[in-house]
Design a protein around this motif. Structure first.
Motif, mmCIF file in Angstrom:
data_model
loop_
_atom_site.group_PDB
_atom_site.id
_atom_site.type_symbol
_atom_site.label_atom_id
_atom_site.label_comp_id
_atom_site.label_asym_id
_atom_site.label_seq_id
_atom_site.Cartn_x
_atom_site.Cartn_y
_atom_site.Cartn_z
ATOM 1 N N LYS A 1 0.988 -5.115 8.095
ATOM 2 C CA LYS A 1 1.056 -5.283 6.632
ATOM 3 C C LYS A 1 -0.298 -4.961 5.998
ATOM 4 O O LYS A 1 -0.361 -4.326 4.945
ATOM 5 N N ALA A 2 -1.371 -5.410 6.620
ATOM 6 C CA ALA A 2 -2.718 -5.146 6.099
ATOM 7 C C ALA A 2 -3.031 -3.652 6.154
ATOM 8 O O ALA A 2 -3.619 -3.096 5.220
ATOM 9 N N HIS A 3 -2.624 -3.004 7.217
ATOM 10 C CA HIS A 3 -2.832 -1.553 7.354
ATOM 11 C C HIS A 3 -2.096 -0.796 6.251
ATOM 12 O O HIS A 3 -2.671 0.102 5.610
ATOM 13 N N ARG A 4 -0.849 -1.174 5.985
ATOM 14 C CA ARG A 4 -0.068 -0.548 4.912
ATOM 15 C C ARG A 4 -0.737 -0.774 3.557
ATOM 16 O O ARG A 4 -0.747 0.118 2.704
ATOM 17 N N ILE B 1 -4.100 1.321 -1.028
ATOM 18 C CA ILE B 1 -5.357 1.240 -1.786
ATOM 19 C C ILE B 1 -6.045 2.603 -1.813
ATOM 20 O O ILE B 1 -6.538 3.040 -2.855
ATOM 21 N N TYR B 2 -6.090 3.282 -0.690
ATOM 22 C CA TYR B 2 -6.718 4.613 -0.662
ATOM 23 C C TYR B 2 -5.993 5.565 -1.608
ATOM 24 O O TYR B 2 -6.625 6.324 -2.342
ATOM 25 N N SER B 3 -4.674 5.511 -1.606
ATOM 26 C CA SER B 3 -3.903 6.372 -2.494
ATOM 27 C C SER B 3 -4.164 6.007 -3.959
ATOM 28 O O SER B 3 -4.406 6.884 -4.793
ATOM 29 N N MET B 4 -4.138 4.725 -4.262
ATOM 30 C CA MET B 4 -4.339 4.251 -5.630
ATOM 31 C C MET B 4 -5.710 4.627 -6.175
ATOM 32 O O MET B 4 -5.839 5.077 -7.304
ATOM 33 N N THR B 5 -6.730 4.457 -5.373
ATOM 34 C CA THR B 5 -8.095 4.650 -5.870
ATOM 35 C C THR B 5 -8.472 6.118 -6.050
ATOM 36 O O THR B 5 -9.493 6.405 -6.669
ATOM 37 N N ARG B 6 -7.650 7.028 -5.566
ATOM 38 C CA ARG B 6 -7.914 8.450 -5.826
ATOM 39 C C ARG B 6 -7.903 8.754 -7.321
ATOM 40 O O ARG B 6 -8.547 9.695 -7.770
ATOM 41 N N ALA B 7 -7.164 7.946 -8.081
ATOM 42 C CA ALA B 7 -7.048 8.166 -9.523
ATOM 43 C C ALA B 7 -8.112 7.423 -10.326
ATOM 44 O O ALA B 7 -8.164 7.560 -11.541
ATOM 45 N N PHE B 8 -8.971 6.649 -9.661
ATOM 46 C CA PHE B 8 -10.029 5.934 -10.378
ATOM 47 C C PHE B 8 -11.025 6.944 -10.936
ATOM 48 O O PHE B 8 -11.176 8.048 -10.404
ATOM 49 N N LEU C 1 -13.407 -1.665 -3.249
ATOM 50 C CA LEU C 1 -12.015 -2.007 -2.989
ATOM 51 C C LEU C 1 -11.547 -1.414 -1.663
ATOM 52 O O LEU C 1 -10.871 -2.081 -0.875
ATOM 53 N N ARG C 2 -11.917 -0.194 -1.402
ATOM 54 C CA ARG C 2 -11.543 0.419 -0.122
ATOM 55 C C ARG C 2 -12.166 -0.321 1.053
ATOM 56 O O ARG C 2 -11.506 -0.564 2.069
ATOM 57 N N THR D 1 1.686 -1.156 -10.860
ATOM 58 C CA THR D 1 0.886 -0.892 -9.656
ATOM 59 C C THR D 1 0.132 -2.153 -9.243
ATOM 60 O O THR D 1 0.070 -2.499 -8.061
ATOM 61 N N TYR D 2 -0.419 -2.849 -10.233
ATOM 62 C CA TYR D 2 -1.134 -4.101 -9.943
ATOM 63 C C TYR D 2 -0.195 -5.105 -9.291
ATOM 64 O O TYR D 2 -0.538 -5.699 -8.261
ATOM 65 N N GLU D 3 0.981 -5.316 -9.878
ATOM 66 C CA GLU D 3 1.922 -6.314 -9.348
ATOM 67 C C GLU D 3 2.343 -5.990 -7.923
ATOM 68 O O GLU D 3 2.419 -6.878 -7.072
ATOM 69 N N GLU D 4 2.619 -4.721 -7.668
ATOM 70 C CA GLU D 4 3.019 -4.307 -6.319
ATOM 71 C C GLU D 4 1.893 -4.581 -5.316
ATOM 72 O O GLU D 4 2.133 -5.139 -4.242
ATOM 73 N N SER D 5 0.681 -4.212 -5.684
ATOM 74 C CA SER D 5 -0.466 -4.421 -4.796
ATOM 75 C C SER D 5 -0.773 -5.909 -4.637
ATOM 76 O O SER D 5 -1.110 -6.369 -3.537
ATOM 77 N N PHE D 6 -0.656 -6.655 -5.738
ATOM 78 C CA PHE D 6 -0.899 -8.093 -5.677
ATOM 79 C C PHE D 6 0.101 -8.762 -4.731
ATOM 80 O O PHE D 6 -0.285 -9.630 -3.928
#
Length: 118
Positions: A12-15, A20-27, A39-40, A93-98
């Motif tokens: 679960k942590a790996h997923r 997170i890596y995918s999400m932060t590409r848009a930062f 965050l990464r 996105t926040y809710e899913e990650s949270f």
């Protein structure tokens, strides 16, 4: 010595890290060495510490690395909140990650209690 790949909490942590890596590409590029990196690192620290703990010789040592992983999970939890409040991620996105990090935290807490009760 345990195989970390056999732990559901590690999976679960790996997923979570992959997300997170995918999400932060848009930062923003201005966050490359700031929130993106933090965050990464905090996210990757969770399964990394589980893997390292599994390589130790006792369950007491593994429990200690679970504590470290929990600290990293709490750090990532805050950094997600910060990213949301800075409008780097949307509410969905926040809710899913949270939900993912909350599940990892619950699993870590349970696993650590189990290790310490033996």
């Amino acid at each position: 010595m345990k195989n970390f790949r056999d732990l559901l909490v590690w999976e679960k942590a790996h997923r979570f890290v992959l997300g997170i890596y995918s999400m932060t590409r848009a930062f923003p590029n201005s966050e490359t060495y700031g929130l993106t990196s933090q965050l990464r690192r905090s996210a990757a620290s969770i399964p990394s510490n589980l893997a390292e703990g599994c390589g130790r010789s006792t369950e007491t040592e593994l429990a200690r690395f679970c504590d470290i992983a929990m600290g990293s999970a709490c750090e990532a939890d805050y950094q997600l909140l910060l990213a949301r409040e800075l409008n780097y991620i949307d509410e969905e996105t926040y809710e899913e990650s949270f939900q993912q990090i909350a599940e990892v935290q619950r699993m870590l807490a349970s696993f650590t209690r189990k290790l310490r009760s033996r």
